[in-house]
Design a protein around this motif. Structure first.
Motif, mmCIF file in Angstrom:
data_model
loop_
_atom_site.group_PDB
_atom_site.id
_atom_site.type_symbol
_atom_site.label_atom_id
_atom_site.label_comp_id
_atom_site.label_asym_id
_atom_site.label_seq_id
_atom_site.Cartn_x
_atom_site.Cartn_y
_atom_site.Cartn_z
ATOM 1 N N LEU A 179 40.397 4.029 121.704
ATOM 2 C CA LEU A 179 41.157 3.479 122.824
ATOM 3 C C LEU A 179 40.213 2.885 123.851
ATOM 4 N N GLY A 180 40.437 1.630 124.205
ATOM 5 C CA GLY A 180 39.606 0.956 125.198
ATOM 6 C C GLY A 180 38.759 -0.114 124.545
ATOM 7 N N ALA A 181 38.395 -1.130 125.330
ATOM 8 C CA ALA A 181 37.576 -2.220 124.799
ATOM 9 C C ALA A 181 36.544 -2.670 125.826
ATOM 10 N N GLY A 182 36.168 -1.760 126.717
ATOM 11 C CA GLY A 182 35.135 -2.069 127.702
ATOM 12 C C GLY A 182 33.769 -1.620 127.202
ATOM 13 N N GLY A 183 32.852 -1.430 128.136
ATOM 14 C CA GLY A 183 31.479 -1.079 127.776
ATOM 15 C C GLY A 183 31.383 0.238 127.023
ATOM 16 N N ALA A 184 32.197 1.208 127.396
ATOM 17 C CA ALA A 184 32.119 2.530 126.762
ATOM 18 C C ALA A 184 32.523 2.437 125.288
ATOM 19 N N ALA A 185 33.564 1.647 125.001
ATOM 20 C CA ALA A 185 34.021 1.484 123.610
ATOM 21 C C ALA A 185 32.974 0.732 122.797
ATOM 22 N N ALA A 242 42.271 -0.136 120.059
ATOM 23 C CA ALA A 242 43.498 -0.503 120.762
ATOM 24 C C ALA A 242 43.237 -0.478 122.262
ATOM 25 N N ASN A 243 43.698 -1.504 122.929
ATOM 26 C CA ASN A 243 43.431 -1.621 124.355
ATOM 27 C C ASN A 243 44.663 -2.118 125.081
ATOM 28 N N ARG A 244 44.788 -1.697 126.363
ATOM 29 C CA ARG A 244 45.895 -2.175 127.210
ATOM 30 C C ARG A 244 45.952 -3.706 127.183
ATOM 31 N N THR A 245 44.784 -4.334 127.312
ATOM 32 C CA THR A 245 44.705 -5.796 127.182
ATOM 33 C C THR A 245 44.304 -6.103 125.739
ATOM 34 N N ALA A 246 45.294 -6.468 124.924
ATOM 35 C CA ALA A 246 45.073 -6.587 123.483
ATOM 36 C C ALA A 246 43.939 -7.546 123.135
ATOM 37 N N ALA A 247 43.867 -8.656 123.865
ATOM 38 C CA ALA A 247 42.894 -9.696 123.501
ATOM 39 C C ALA A 247 41.468 -9.153 123.499
ATOM 40 N N LYS A 248 41.184 -8.228 124.413
ATOM 41 C CA LYS A 248 39.816 -7.693 124.476
ATOM 42 C C LYS A 248 39.492 -6.871 123.228
ATOM 43 N N ALA A 249 40.473 -6.112 122.766
ATOM 44 C CA ALA A 249 40.254 -5.299 121.559
ATOM 45 C C ALA A 249 40.118 -6.195 120.335
ATOM 46 N N ALA A 261 38.058 5.933 125.044
ATOM 47 C CA ALA A 261 36.909 5.301 125.710
ATOM 48 C C ALA A 261 37.396 4.447 126.874
ATOM 49 N N THR A 262 38.609 4.735 127.373
ATOM 50 C CA THR A 262 39.075 4.023 128.566
ATOM 51 C C THR A 262 38.651 4.807 129.808
ATOM 52 N N SER A 263 38.771 4.141 130.937
ATOM 53 C CA SER A 263 38.447 4.817 132.197
ATOM 54 C C SER A 263 39.716 5.346 132.866
ATOM 55 N N SER A 264 40.830 5.391 132.115
ATOM 56 C CA SER A 264 42.117 5.778 132.724
ATOM 57 C C SER A 264 42.066 7.173 133.351
ATOM 58 N N GLY A 265 41.269 8.067 132.768
ATOM 59 C CA GLY A 265 41.188 9.437 133.274
ATOM 60 C C GLY A 265 40.649 9.510 134.693
ATOM 61 N N LEU A 266 39.867 8.506 135.079
ATOM 62 C CA LEU A 266 39.315 8.491 136.437
ATOM 63 C C LEU A 266 40.432 8.358 137.467
ATOM 64 N N GLU A 267 41.574 7.767 137.030
ATOM 65 C CA GLU A 267 42.741 7.664 137.917
ATOM 66 C C GLU A 267 43.755 8.752 137.576
ATOM 67 N N GLY A 268 43.345 9.729 136.793
ATOM 68 C CA GLY A 268 44.254 10.815 136.419
ATOM 69 C C GLY A 268 45.329 10.379 135.440
HETATM 70 P P1 ATR Z 1 33.701 1.150 130.798
HETATM 71 O O1 ATR Z 1 32.329 0.593 130.963
HETATM 72 O O2 ATR Z 1 33.872 2.566 131.270
HETATM 73 O O3 ATR Z 1 34.236 0.954 129.423
HETATM 74 P P2 ATR Z 1 35.284 -1.073 131.649
HETATM 75 O O4 ATR Z 1 34.393 -2.003 130.912
HETATM 76 O O5 ATR Z 1 35.769 -1.455 133.025
HETATM 77 O O6 ATR Z 1 34.609 0.332 131.834
HETATM 78 O O7 ATR Z 1 36.534 -0.783 130.710
HETATM 79 C C1 ATR Z 1 37.552 0.108 131.083
HETATM 80 C C2 ATR Z 1 38.497 0.283 129.903
HETATM 81 O O8 ATR Z 1 39.511 1.243 130.249
HETATM 82 C C3 ATR Z 1 39.240 -0.985 129.516
HETATM 83 O O9 ATR Z 1 39.449 -0.967 128.124
HETATM 84 C C4 ATR Z 1 40.563 -0.820 130.278
HETATM 85 O O10 ATR Z 1 41.640 -1.540 129.742
HETATM 86 P P3 ATR Z 1 41.870 -3.107 130.140
HETATM 87 O O11 ATR Z 1 40.866 -3.869 129.338
HETATM 88 O O12 ATR Z 1 43.263 -3.396 129.748
HETATM 89 O O13 ATR Z 1 41.622 -3.186 131.619
HETATM 90 C C5 ATR Z 1 40.790 0.650 130.094
HETATM 91 N N1 ATR Z 1 41.705 1.249 131.091
HETATM 92 C C6 ATR Z 1 41.457 1.508 132.385
HETATM 93 N N2 ATR Z 1 42.513 2.097 132.970
HETATM 94 C C7 ATR Z 1 43.479 2.207 132.019
HETATM 95 C C8 ATR Z 1 44.811 2.749 131.987
HETATM 96 N N3 ATR Z 1 45.370 3.303 133.062
HETATM 97 N N4 ATR Z 1 45.488 2.709 130.809
HETATM 98 C C9 ATR Z 1 44.927 2.164 129.710
HETATM 99 N N5 ATR Z 1 43.669 1.649 129.664
HETATM 100 C C10 ATR Z 1 42.958 1.670 130.803
#
Ligand code: ATR
Length: 324
Positions: free
Chosen positions: A127-133, A151-158, A242-249
């Motif tokens: 889950l996620g397509a940012g730097g961590a993934a 799989a990512n919230r923003t599909a195009a990035k994944a 691998a998303t950062s969603s947990g940082l927002e709970g």
């Molecule tokens: P990092 O370096 O930690 O990966 P990042 O490059 O900013 O940080 O990527 C954050 C990832 O968390 C992205 O995949 C982001 O999804 P989007 O590409 O759609 O923004 C995902 N993310 C952050 N908050 C999210 C949430 N509440 N639900 C789902 N995905 C979330």
């Protein structure tokens, strides 16, 4: 003589790296000191130059500087190249700098060696397509799961990330240090035919207890990318957050039933309490719900190894950080 190391980030006060490396130094008797540097977002290169000029031997690089370090350094390991990020900077004799990335191998060691999860042949959801993934994609592919869906919230990035790694695989970028490991091939559907059987470590002498080929048989990894809506009706043996969603709970909005029976969840974040994603997994009957503390300690151990050619025992350090 005591060698100097540090972690650089911004913010940095919360970093556990000084604690971890102090524990490694005490355990191994290596004469190091390890500090923390609050990096200047306007002048990361200047901070690095100063540290090296003062005799520093190595840096861990954390948020938000991992890509700055990648862009700054010319001498990069394959792991750093595929991650597009540097989390470990090594000062060679003569002051030459090399960049590496130990995040991916940290995740793999924690999952497979500390917890005994066998990735080969499994259905894995990232889950996620940012730097961590991106940072863990290559070692995950090399562990030969049957399937890896990003799989990512923003599909195009994944989709782009999956396409990029399929392409890299086709170009033979996944060649490993283990000589018996062959290249990979990719079909039009993005199916990676990977003969990789070892956890990736770059080709340096004596590197790594983790070079244990799981299998030398050719296996296929179906690599795909898509949106969270693509998960309806799918089942996975392992879901890595691998998303950062947990940082927002929060947790990514994924179907409640996409975790297979007996499946595991792994959150790359960690906290003193179970993370939101670990709680999500527990509520859905995950056999194990792991957070990223073990990955944190394992990536630190790999950095320590790169700097000192000594591999610390991570288990007591993980236990201590857990308060055990
Ligand atoms: P990092 O370096 O930690 O990966 P990042 O490059 O900013 O940080 O990527 C954050 C990832 O968390 C992205 O995949 C982001 O999804 P989007 O590409 O759609 O923004 C995902 N993310 C952050 N908050 C999210 C949430 N509440 N639900 C789902 N995905 C979330």
């Amino acid at each position: 003589m005591t060698d100097r190391y540090a972690v650089i980030g911004n913010p940095i006060a919360h970093s556990k790296s000084p604690l971890i490396h102090a524990a490694f130094a005490a355990q191994t008797g290596e004469p190091i000191e390890y500090g923390r540097i609050l990096g200047n977002p306007e002048d990361f290169a200047g901070d690095v130059r100063r540290f090296v000029a003062e005799g520093g031997r190595g840096l861990n690089v954390t948020v938000p500087f991992k890509t700055d370090a990648f862009e700054l350094l010319e001498d990069l390991s394959d792991r750093a190249r595929s991650a597009g990020a540097v989390n470990t900077l090594i000062v060679r004799d003569g002051g030459l700098l090399r960049g590496d990335n130990t995040d991916g191998v940290g995740l793999l060691r924690d999952l497979t060696e500390n917890h005994g999860f066998a990735l080969a042949g499994k259905r894995v959801l990232l889950l996620g397509a940012g730097g961590a993934a991106r940072g863990v994609l290559r070692p995950l592919l090399e562990a030969s799961p049957a399937r890896l869906l990003i799989a990512n919230r923003t599909a195009a990035k994944a989709e782009a990330l999956a396409a990029e790694f399929s392409h890299a695989a086709a170009a033979g970028d996944f060649a490993l240090s283990t000589p018996a490991v062959a290249k990979v091939a990719v079909t039009a559907e993005g199916v990676v035919d990977s003969r990789a059987g070892a956890i990736a470590t770059d080709a340096e002498p004596g590197r790594g207890k983790a070079q244990q080929p799981a299998s030398r048989q050719p296996t296929s990894v179906a690599l795909q990318g898509g949106g969270l809506d693509a998960l309806v009706g799918e089942r996975f043996d392992l879901i890595i957050n691998a998303t950062s969603s947990g940082l927002e709970g929060r947790v990514p909005e994924i179907p409640a039933d996409c975790l297979a029976e007996g499946g595991w969840v792994y959150d790359m974040l960690y906290a003193d309490q179970p993370t939101p994603f670990c709680r999500w997994g527990q509520a859905r009957g995950a056999a194990r719900a792991l957070d990223g503390l073990g990955m944190l300690v394992e990536q630190a151990a790999e950095s320590f190894w790169l700097w000192r050619a000594v591999r610390p025992d991570t288990a007591p350090v993980i236990a201590r950080l857990r308060g055990g």
